[in-house]
Motif scaffolding. Structure first.
Motif: not given
Ligand code: ZN
Ligand code: ZN
Length: 367
Positions: A233-236, A240-241, A243-253
């Motif tokens: 979970t991310l509190n928007g 920084n949503v 960046e956080a999503v990229k980090e959680l997805t091997d930099g891919l998105g």
């Protein structure tokens, strides 16, 4: 006379009053409403973000028991339990014939005129015509719908819980399964953890998404999201949503970003959160004049896709019974969705709590 919640003017509270409800005409059904879900789309109408013909009995999510049927009605009979359909398809147009009833052109007409197929309303108060909302008007003890606006359901599922399948559950789970067709192992980000967003989360969990990243501005709603299967979970408001999503997805998105809010800023973020050839899925209803702009060149290079999903691309006669079967099998959460129950006299308080983000979903329950 049955009680109903009527919107006379935008930005004004609903008026709860007795209304006259006519008997169903040919091809119509009279329903004693059991429960009505309190959904953001009603709030959008109350705020003037979505147009409606006023005055109107609002409410578009609901369930009930058939009390009477008009001439020629064959799919339901008095005593049947039904879920109400807020886009009653005609069954005969280009889209209905192609099994895309959520796109039916006739269904849109009822939505905007507030009148049933013969061009008249079954509601009135002191001689004044009161309109139908989306052909449903579930904030009423009794309502009349076209036959195509009710789906008969199994009787062993608590009827008040079935109400949620009529909008939030269908819209959310359907966006995942029918529209996007998320696959096991996919990574998904979901913006908004309200009634629809939570159902996107549980739809993604159901099909075996690997990561389900829920984003909201309220921590209490992120806690709901975890309950429905969010892995992160991310509190928007705090993070920084993108960046956080990229980090959680091997930099891919992410493979998919779902917007359950209907906000242009979030659609832009969603587009930035997905990988190449990923899809942004627009589910939440924005203001009816909202516009999305983006730079086309990188969009073409990335083969990203923008999808939209209305009513979870539902065929209600196939999907509603399927969702209730999943609930009965312990594979779909409905009980956890209902944070609060209100009476029809408390309907304005129910919308206040919805707007304040205090609830996952609430229902107005009729005796
Ligand atoms: Zn809704
Ligand atoms: Zn049609």
């Amino acid at each position: 006379m049955p009680k109903a919640a009527i919107l006379y003017e935008v930005h004004k509270p609903l008026e709860v009053a007795d209304v006259a409800v006519q008997n169903p005409k040919a091809g119509e059904v009279l329903v004693r409403v059991a429960a009505a879900g309190v959904c953001h789309s009603d709030l959008h109408v109350m705020h003037g973000d979505l147009p409606a013909n006023l005055p109107v009995v609002i409410g578009h999510e609901g369930s009930g028991v058939v009390e009477a049927v008009g001439e020629g009605v064959t799919s339901v009979a008095p005593g049947d339990h039904v879920i109400l359909v807020w886009r009653a398809p005609c069954g005969e147009c280009f889209y209905c014939r192609r099994k895309l009833p959520a796109l039916c052109d006739e269904a849109s007409k009822i939505r905007f005129t507030g009148r049933l197929n013969d061009g008249t309303s079954r509601f009135s108060r002191d001689g004044q015509e009161i309109k139908h909302f989306s052909g449903v008007s579930s904030f009423a003890e009794r309502t009349v719908l076209p036959e195509q606006g009710v789906v008969k359901i199994r009787k062993d599922v608590p009827i008040e819980k079935a109400a949620l399948v009529g909008c939030a559950v269908m819209t959310g789970v359907g966006a995942v399964i029918n529209t996007a067709k998320v696959q096991a192992g996919d990574r998904v980000v979901v913006f908004g953890a309200g009634g629809v967003g939570l159902n996107i989360v549980q739809g993604a969990a159901m099909v075996g998404a690997e990561k389900i990243i829920a984003v909201d501005l309220l921590d209490n709603k992120l806690a709901y999201a975890r309950q429905f299967g969010a892995t992160h979970t991310l509190n928007g408001a705090k993070e920084n949503v993108v960046e956080a999503v990229k980090e959680l997805t091997d930099g891919l998105g992410a493979d998919y970003a779902f917007d359950a809010i209907g906000n242009v800023k979030i659609l832009e973020q969603g587009l930035a959160c997905i990988r190449k050839a990923g899809a942004l899925v627009c589910v939440g209803m924005p203001n009816h004049q909202a516009q999305l702009a983006f730079t086309v060149f990188p969009f073409i290079l990335s083969e990203k896709r923008i999808l939209s999903s209305i009513y979870g691309s539902a065929d209600p006669w196939v999907d509603f019974p399927k969702l209730l079967n999943l609930y009965a099998a312990g594979k779909l959460k409905l009980d956890e969705l209902i944070s609060r129950e209100y009476t029809i006299d408390q309907v304005n308080e129910a919308f206040r709590a919805l707007e304040a983000g205090e609830v996952a979903r609430s229902i107005v329950r009729f005796a």
